[in-house]
Design a protein around this motif. Sequence first.
Motif, mmCIF file in Angstrom:
data_model
loop_
_atom_site.group_PDB
_atom_site.id
_atom_site.type_symbol
_atom_site.label_atom_id
_atom_site.label_comp_id
_atom_site.label_asym_id
_atom_site.label_seq_id
_atom_site.Cartn_x
_atom_site.Cartn_y
_atom_site.Cartn_z
ATOM 1 N N ARG A 87 0.843 -1.194 0.000
ATOM 2 C CA ARG A 87 0.000 0.000 0.000
ATOM 3 C C ARG A 87 0.881 1.247 0.000
ATOM 4 O O ARG A 87 1.957 1.267 0.596
ATOM 5 C CB ARG A 87 -0.927 0.019 1.223
ATOM 6 C CG ARG A 87 -1.865 -1.176 1.292
ATOM 7 C CD ARG A 87 -2.663 -1.186 2.586
ATOM 8 N NE ARG A 87 -3.513 -2.352 2.670
ATOM 9 C CZ ARG A 87 -4.746 -2.435 2.164
ATOM 10 N NH1 ARG A 87 -5.260 -1.357 1.558
ATOM 11 N NH2 ARG A 87 -5.451 -3.531 2.280
ATOM 12 N N MET A 88 0.372 2.308 -0.649
ATOM 13 C CA MET A 88 1.109 3.566 -0.725
ATOM 14 C C MET A 88 0.162 4.690 -1.094
ATOM 15 O O MET A 88 -1.011 4.455 -1.437
ATOM 16 C CB MET A 88 2.214 3.474 -1.786
ATOM 17 C CG MET A 88 1.709 3.113 -3.171
ATOM 18 S SD MET A 88 2.941 3.313 -4.450
ATOM 19 C CE MET A 88 2.998 5.098 -4.568
ATOM 20 N N VAL A 89 0.665 5.916 -1.001
ATOM 21 C CA VAL A 89 -0.099 7.077 -1.470
ATOM 22 C C VAL A 89 0.077 7.155 -2.982
ATOM 23 O O VAL A 89 1.183 7.383 -3.473
ATOM 24 C CB VAL A 89 0.399 8.367 -0.800
ATOM 25 C CG1 VAL A 89 -0.355 9.570 -1.358
ATOM 26 C CG2 VAL A 89 0.234 8.284 0.707
ATOM 27 N N PRO A 90 -0.985 6.931 -3.759
ATOM 28 C CA PRO A 90 -0.826 6.902 -5.230
ATOM 29 C C PRO A 90 -0.508 8.286 -5.782
ATOM 30 O O PRO A 90 -1.102 9.293 -5.376
ATOM 31 C CB PRO A 90 -2.189 6.404 -5.725
ATOM 32 C CG PRO A 90 -3.147 6.731 -4.624
ATOM 33 C CD PRO A 90 -2.361 6.668 -3.347
ATOM 34 N N SER A 91 0.445 8.332 -6.699
ATOM 35 C CA SER A 91 0.836 9.593 -7.329
ATOM 36 C C SER A 91 1.012 9.368 -8.823
ATOM 37 O O SER A 91 1.176 8.235 -9.289
ATOM 38 C CB SER A 91 2.142 10.120 -6.721
ATOM 39 O OG SER A 91 3.207 9.223 -6.986
ATOM 40 N N ARG A 92 1.001 10.490 -9.558
ATOM 41 C CA ARG A 92 1.192 10.399 -11.012
ATOM 42 C C ARG A 92 2.575 9.840 -11.332
ATOM 43 O O ARG A 92 2.748 9.082 -12.277
ATOM 44 C CB ARG A 92 1.034 11.789 -11.640
ATOM 45 C CG ARG A 92 1.110 11.779 -13.156
ATOM 46 C CD ARG A 92 0.963 13.178 -13.711
ATOM 47 N NE ARG A 92 2.101 13.999 -13.374
ATOM 48 C CZ ARG A 92 3.236 14.032 -14.076
ATOM 49 N NH1 ARG A 92 3.374 13.257 -15.137
ATOM 50 N NH2 ARG A 92 4.227 14.819 -13.723
ATOM 51 N N GLU A 93 3.599 10.177 -10.511
ATOM 52 C CA GLU A 93 4.959 9.705 -10.778
ATOM 53 C C GLU A 93 5.082 8.201 -10.610
ATOM 54 O O GLU A 93 5.947 7.567 -11.225
ATOM 55 C CB GLU A 93 5.944 10.407 -9.831
ATOM 56 C CG GLU A 93 6.114 11.906 -10.092
ATOM 57 C CD GLU A 93 4.937 12.730 -9.625
ATOM 58 O OE1 GLU A 93 4.782 13.878 -10.105
ATOM 59 O OE2 GLU A 93 4.153 12.237 -8.776
ATOM 60 N N ALA A 94 4.227 7.594 -9.784
ATOM 61 C CA ALA A 94 4.299 6.143 -9.559
ATOM 62 C C ALA A 94 3.721 5.350 -10.715
ATOM 63 O O ALA A 94 4.033 4.161 -10.872
ATOM 64 C CB ALA A 94 3.574 5.785 -8.266
ATOM 65 N N ASN A 95 2.881 5.969 -11.529
ATOM 66 C CA ASN A 95 2.290 5.250 -12.653
ATOM 67 C C ASN A 95 3.366 4.772 -13.627
ATOM 68 O O ASN A 95 4.229 5.540 -14.043
ATOM 69 C CB ASN A 95 1.305 6.155 -13.401
ATOM 70 C CG ASN A 95 0.632 5.439 -14.552
ATOM 71 O OD1 ASN A 95 -0.051 4.436 -14.358
ATOM 72 N ND2 ASN A 95 0.826 5.945 -15.758
ATOM 73 N N GLY A 96 3.319 3.492 -13.952
ATOM 74 C CA GLY A 96 4.293 2.923 -14.879
ATOM 75 C C GLY A 96 5.584 2.463 -14.230
ATOM 76 O O GLY A 96 6.436 1.878 -14.904
ATOM 77 N N GLN A 97 5.750 2.711 -12.920
ATOM 78 C CA GLN A 97 6.944 2.259 -12.213
ATOM 79 C C GLN A 97 6.837 0.773 -11.874
ATOM 80 O O GLN A 97 5.734 0.225 -11.747
ATOM 81 C CB GLN A 97 7.137 3.063 -10.924
ATOM 82 C CG GLN A 97 7.409 4.529 -11.146
ATOM 83 C CD GLN A 97 8.789 4.769 -11.728
ATOM 84 O OE1 GLN A 97 9.738 4.067 -11.423
ATOM 85 N NE2 GLN A 97 8.906 5.770 -12.567
ATOM 86 N N ASN A 98 7.993 0.108 -11.729
ATOM 87 C CA ASN A 98 8.023 -1.311 -11.407
ATOM 88 C C ASN A 98 8.158 -1.529 -9.903
ATOM 89 O O ASN A 98 8.961 -0.887 -9.238
ATOM 90 C CB ASN A 98 9.177 -2.008 -12.125
ATOM 91 C CG ASN A 98 8.853 -2.290 -13.578
ATOM 92 O OD1 ASN A 98 7.690 -2.373 -13.964
ATOM 93 N ND2 ASN A 98 9.868 -2.441 -14.389
ATOM 94 N N LEU A 99 7.358 -2.466 -9.413
ATOM 95 C CA LEU A 99 7.409 -2.930 -8.037
ATOM 96 C C LEU A 99 7.720 -4.421 -8.099
ATOM 97 O O LEU A 99 7.183 -5.129 -8.949
ATOM 98 C CB LEU A 99 6.061 -2.676 -7.361
ATOM 99 C CG LEU A 99 5.934 -2.894 -5.855
ATOM 100 C CD1 LEU A 99 6.817 -1.911 -5.114
ATOM 101 C CD2 LEU A 99 4.485 -2.701 -5.444
ATOM 102 N N THR A 100 8.604 -4.917 -7.225
ATOM 103 C CA THR A 100 9.043 -6.311 -7.315
ATOM 104 C C THR A 100 8.712 -7.064 -6.039
ATOM 105 O O THR A 100 9.055 -6.630 -4.937
ATOM 106 C CB THR A 100 10.559 -6.394 -7.576
ATOM 107 O OG1 THR A 100 10.859 -5.680 -8.774
ATOM 108 C CG2 THR A 100 11.000 -7.834 -7.749
#
Length: 415
Positions: free
Chosen positions: A196-209
Amino acid sequence: MELMYQILFIQMAAATGAVAQSIEAAAFVIGVAGEQLNLPCLFIHDAAKLHIVQATWLKHVGRVDENIAVYNPLFGTSYPTVSGRVRFHNATSSNCKLTIDPLELEDEGAYSCEFNVFPSGKFESQTRLTVLARPVSTVSAMPTETGLAQALVANCTAANGKPPANVTWIAPFLGKVTSSRRENPDGTVTVFSQYRMVPSREANGQNLTCMVSHNALVHPLSLPVTLSVRYPPEVRITGYDGNWYAKRQKVSLRCLAEANPPARSYHWTMSGGSVPKHARIAGDHLIIDQVDYSINGTWTCEATNDLGKGKGEIVIEVREPDSPHGGKFFTSTIVLIVTGTVIGVLIIMVFLAIVLVKKRRQIEDCASKAKLSSRKRSQITVFATLNLNVLDGANSSKRDDRETEATVNADVNVN
């Protein structure tokens, strides 16, 4: 694929008074469900003195011993309770290695390898088999939207592992991890992990592993996932270079909208009036075939997606047709600077000429002191003409009908 078994120590079994006889077998063996496993059992003895009557593998189920594999040198092999998955591997009178393929969770337990020997009696060894279950691991992104305090962005599941898997995360931004587990009837465990996190425009398209570690895995399993954060359009307009002058051909503006999901419509407007007829709209593009003063003003592009709208603005200023770099004032200034410079050079040349004449006169006076009565008047005239033609910046192929001429006359009299 045959599983490598782990031998923790070798168990030796010997009958009383027969120290030369023993069984070599693994005391503990670890296998993975679904793979092949070998249970070693080797009887070391003097074949000239002892005769093997029968070799048997047994599984201890509670207080009951089940015969699962029997080898008799005269009658061959037999599998009384488990057929198909269990077999002797190259059985001989002394080597009774047992192969189980595929291994199942129910195969876990205690096993005995027995040799009935004439005339010594029975030799026996015990093996403890532990069966692991490799987890089935998956990861998925959970679409969310900006504006939330905290939201679930990814799920990772390590299902049906034995023992339970260890799940961790690698992320380029701060977040919170929550985990839970479920005990399954077959003895396996399913682990659930949420990020869980605070969703932001910068996070869109980022990879989480998601990283899954387990005893049945040689290396941790890496499961990347691409985050999906939805947000309304953020708009900016490009294409204006600050050099739009009257009668310039084929210019355009583009409405760049960053959005998730992508913008589905664009609307162009102009301050102070409607869009001129010669300005064509093609989706996110505004195309102008020829620039004129009617496009002076502030242009606005509004982009829309499923979450809302976003606007971008740009101010257009149309310049004079003959001077895309600043108008007539720029050209006139250049003319004055060039003309003044050349005239200044000519004045310096006249001054130097006067000095040279005076120097020459002094020399002549020294040479003709005897003829003081016959003084002559010397006169030097310096005439310079400057013709300066300045080309129009907007019409560089044509000469201006006017020419700038600088004329300097110098009359030097020496008495």
